[in-house]
Enzyme design. Sequence first.
Site, PDB file in Angstrom:
ATOM      1  N   LYS A  91      -6.054   3.100  -3.487  1.00  0.00           N
ATOM      2  CA  LYS A  91      -6.072   1.693  -3.358  1.00  0.00           C
ATOM      3  C   LYS A  91      -7.913   1.057  -3.542  1.00  0.00           C
ATOM      4  O   LYS A  91      -8.620   1.760  -2.883  1.00  0.00           O
ATOM      5  CB  LYS A  91      -5.635   1.060  -2.176  1.00  0.00           C
ATOM      6  CG  LYS A  91      -5.844  -0.419  -1.768  1.00  0.00           C
ATOM      7  CD  LYS A  91      -5.436  -0.589  -0.438  1.00  0.00           C
ATOM      8  CE  LYS A  91      -5.730  -2.065  -0.154  1.00  0.00           C
ATOM      9  NZ  LYS A  91      -5.234  -2.659   1.277  1.00  0.00           N
TER      10      LYS A  91
ATOM     11  N   LYS B 276       5.129 -10.677   3.397  1.00  0.00           N
ATOM     12  CA  LYS B 276       3.586 -10.847   3.445  1.00  0.00           C
ATOM     13  C   LYS B 276       3.390 -11.705   2.037  1.00  0.00           C
ATOM     14  O   LYS B 276       3.753 -11.343   0.878  1.00  0.00           O
ATOM     15  CB  LYS B 276       2.665  -9.692   3.114  1.00  0.00           C
ATOM     16  CG  LYS B 276       1.282  -9.644   2.836  1.00  0.00           C
ATOM     17  CD  LYS B 276       0.717  -8.470   2.944  1.00  0.00           C
ATOM     18  CE  LYS B 276      -0.552  -8.410   2.224  1.00  0.00           C
ATOM     19  NZ  LYS B 276      -1.435  -7.085   2.067  1.00  0.00           N
TER      20      LYS B 276
ATOM     21  N   HIS C  90       0.870  -1.007   5.289  1.00  0.00           N
ATOM     22  CA  HIS C  90      -0.418  -1.558   5.522  1.00  0.00           C
ATOM     23  C   HIS C  90      -1.192  -1.099   6.966  1.00  0.00           C
ATOM     24  O   HIS C  90      -0.044  -1.197   7.743  1.00  0.00           O
ATOM     25  CB  HIS C  90      -0.732  -2.871   5.301  1.00  0.00           C
ATOM     26  CG  HIS C  90      -1.756  -3.286   4.918  1.00  0.00           C
ATOM     27  ND1 HIS C  90      -2.755  -3.655   5.792  1.00  0.00           N
ATOM     28  CD2 HIS C  90      -2.547  -3.578   3.706  1.00  0.00           C
ATOM     29  CE1 HIS C  90      -4.064  -3.973   5.558  1.00  0.00           C
ATOM     30  NE2 HIS C  90      -3.759  -4.092   4.059  1.00  0.00           N
TER      31      HIS C  90
ATOM     32  N   ASN D  25       0.087  -1.842  -4.431  1.00  0.00           N
ATOM     33  CA  ASN D  25      -1.114  -1.065  -4.917  1.00  0.00           C
ATOM     34  C   ASN D  25      -0.808   0.296  -4.169  1.00  0.00           C
ATOM     35  O   ASN D  25       0.201   0.531  -3.418  1.00  0.00           O
ATOM     36  CB  ASN D  25      -2.175  -1.628  -4.490  1.00  0.00           C
ATOM     37  CG  ASN D  25      -2.440  -2.229  -2.923  1.00  0.00           C
ATOM     38  OD1 ASN D  25      -2.519  -3.223  -2.488  1.00  0.00           O
ATOM     39  ND2 ASN D  25      -2.603  -0.875  -2.185  1.00  0.00           N
TER      40      ASN D  25
ATOM     41  N   ARG E 291      -0.238  -9.280  -6.149  1.00  0.00           N
ATOM     42  CA  ARG E 291       0.920 -10.204  -5.611  1.00  0.00           C
ATOM     43  C   ARG E 291       0.959 -11.437  -6.691  1.00  0.00           C
ATOM     44  O   ARG E 291       1.889 -12.039  -7.301  1.00  0.00           O
ATOM     45  CB  ARG E 291       1.029 -10.643  -4.326  1.00  0.00           C
ATOM     46  CG  ARG E 291       1.244  -9.630  -3.632  1.00  0.00           C
ATOM     47  CD  ARG E 291       0.579  -9.465  -2.198  1.00  0.00           C
ATOM     48  NE  ARG E 291       0.751  -8.152  -1.498  1.00  0.00           N
ATOM     49  CZ  ARG E 291       1.638  -7.741  -0.722  1.00  0.00           C
ATOM     50  NH1 ARG E 291       2.804  -8.518  -0.423  1.00  0.00           N
ATOM     51  NH2 ARG E 291       1.901  -6.508  -0.221  1.00  0.00           N
TER      52      ARG E 291
ATOM     53  N   SER F 180      -2.300 -10.046   5.359  1.00  0.00           N
ATOM     54  CA  SER F 180      -2.521  -8.669   5.856  1.00  0.00           C
ATOM     55  C   SER F 180      -2.114  -8.801   7.386  1.00  0.00           C
ATOM     56  O   SER F 180      -2.744  -9.611   7.984  1.00  0.00           O
ATOM     57  CB  SER F 180      -3.433  -7.985   5.539  1.00  0.00           C
ATOM     58  OG  SER F 180      -3.545  -7.929   3.986  1.00  0.00           O
TER      59      SER F 180
ATOM     60  N   ASP G  58       0.615  -1.268  -0.053  1.00  0.00           N
ATOM     61  CA  ASP G  58      -0.045  -0.047  -0.090  1.00  0.00           C
ATOM     62  C   ASP G  58       1.014   1.372  -0.043  1.00  0.00           C
ATOM     63  O   ASP G  58       0.393   2.221   0.310  1.00  0.00           O
ATOM     64  CB  ASP G  58      -0.970   0.297   1.154  1.00  0.00           C
ATOM     65  CG  ASP G  58      -1.917  -1.004   1.115  1.00  0.00           C
ATOM     66  OD1 ASP G  58      -1.909  -2.022   0.346  1.00  0.00           O
ATOM     67  OD2 ASP G  58      -3.033  -0.967   2.106  1.00  0.00           O
TER      68      ASP G  58
ATOM     69  N   HIS H 252       0.129 -13.643   0.840  1.00  0.00           N
ATOM     70  CA  HIS H 252      -1.299 -13.368   0.396  1.00  0.00           C
ATOM     71  C   HIS H 252      -1.717 -13.853  -0.808  1.00  0.00           C
ATOM     72  O   HIS H 252      -2.474 -13.381  -1.805  1.00  0.00           O
ATOM     73  CB  HIS H 252      -1.605 -11.732   0.465  1.00  0.00           C
ATOM     74  CG  HIS H 252      -2.806 -11.321   1.130  1.00  0.00           C
ATOM     75  ND1 HIS H 252      -3.296 -10.172   1.165  1.00  0.00           N
ATOM     76  CD2 HIS H 252      -3.997 -12.127   1.347  1.00  0.00           C
ATOM     77  CE1 HIS H 252      -4.551 -10.046   1.464  1.00  0.00           C
ATOM     78  NE2 HIS H 252      -4.706 -11.359   1.661  1.00  0.00           N
TER      79      HIS H 252
HETATM   80 MG    MG Z   1      -1.520  -3.825  -0.515  1.00  0.00          MG
END
Ligand code: MG
Length: 483
Positions: free
Chosen positions: A281, A110, A210, A263, A56, A135, A13, A112
């Site tokens: 985002k 991370k 994040h 993002n 991702r 997250s 983020d 995800h």
């Molecule tokens: Mg993100």
Amino acid sequence: MSRPNIVLINCDDLGYGDLGVYGSQINKTPAIDKMAAEGMRFTDFYVASPVCSPSRGAMLTGCYPPRIDFGDFDGGWVLMPGDPMGLNPNETTIAGALSEVGYTTKMIGKWHCGDQPEFLPTQHGFDSYFGLPYSNDMGRQVDDPLTTDPERIERLRARPPLPLIRDREVVQEQPDLRALTERYAEEAVRFIRENKEGPFFLYFAHMYVHLPLYAPEPMVNASGNGDYGACVAGVDWVTEVLMDELKRQGLDEDTLVIFTSDNGSRMQDQGGSNGELRGIKGTTWEGGLRVPCIMRWPSKIPAGVVRSDITSSIDFLPTLAGITGADVPQDRIIDGTDISSLIFTGDNVTPPRDTFFYYMGNRLEAVRKGKWKLHVSRELRAHQQTGVVSQAVIDENAGTVPGLFDLESDIGETTNVYDNHPDVVADLSALAQACRVDIGDEATGVAGVNIRLAARVDNPETLTHYDPEHPYIYAEYDKSERG
Ligand code: MG
């Protein structure tokens, strides 16, 4: 063939305007700015989704998310703890491709792309893994005072303790998030030292920036931008640590380091910034998908070059394969393009990519060709469903559809010139339609003919379960911010 070590740093983020070298006046990022001065910086770099999991999965496989059934997750924006879906182990990731040509591969941070044992990084070409599988707001946290929907409150309270994983094993639940990035850095340094004979591939996927924002005290104290600036400083600190270690080991010249984000920034009022870009985002305005990207490889990439060609994270796989002699799968469609012709020269070259498709979920919302961007649909319902985005933010992101923008003269997408350029609209509309037929579009109800399914398991289970007798260091995190 001499193969470089590769370090891929992915932030969470981090917005287009969050780094000094991208214009931030409030965050201090000397190490990243230096990396850009010694390498190449991209101004028109896109991730393939404005939210985490699809971005991702796309980056690792070189495919637009709908191509690999990673656009949405049974209606969800991203994967949640205990979801049955995951990145299909039949897909070839960057780590898988590099493994085949002798790379030692590690992921830190991370993931995800699926938390079931079948989907973890070690099932996707990584020799080892240390990090959070999703997250950092998906563990146990105090209630968000802004959340009033009782169903959502209940859902958030039911989240299992945040799992910290080594390879496939949960080694701690609810780790201290203020200390986690430091632990990640130590792990990275150890990996570099143990593999200095190379070649190695390190994928470092930050928890930062994040929500919730937890940073070490010295960074909070030094920040001119609250906890957010402290977390950005944490990202910068890791960059410095990695650069320093590469130099100490004599690997600096022959290591390609890539820095990017998954993002755009979530909400500008929490300290983040997408600079001049419109949107946040989760939207297909530039602020959702256009993010920082810097590449540094002193022996190959010219220093101090800024490129404005269209590039994307889905280009990493074919580009890295080209550089290392690894194979790109030939039995399936890969959307990415080898952009090494751009990277290895400071001169003008024919742009390897002139189009980009903007998906949110499985909806095709916009297409860019050259300087033109055509918005074909927009869906902000999901923002309302999260319950944490105000109506004002939703209104600000609404805009008119269809809309045509000249990104060269109007980077902020402020002036809709749809009515002035019917030829451009026709050209981009045809590209959009061809894309729909190829990989589908939920907005117009077109099913893609060239898609491959994600993987699923029966009877999925969360990796952890809350146990009041367990000695958690934080049984519940004390910050309520999520998103
Ligand atoms: Mg993100």
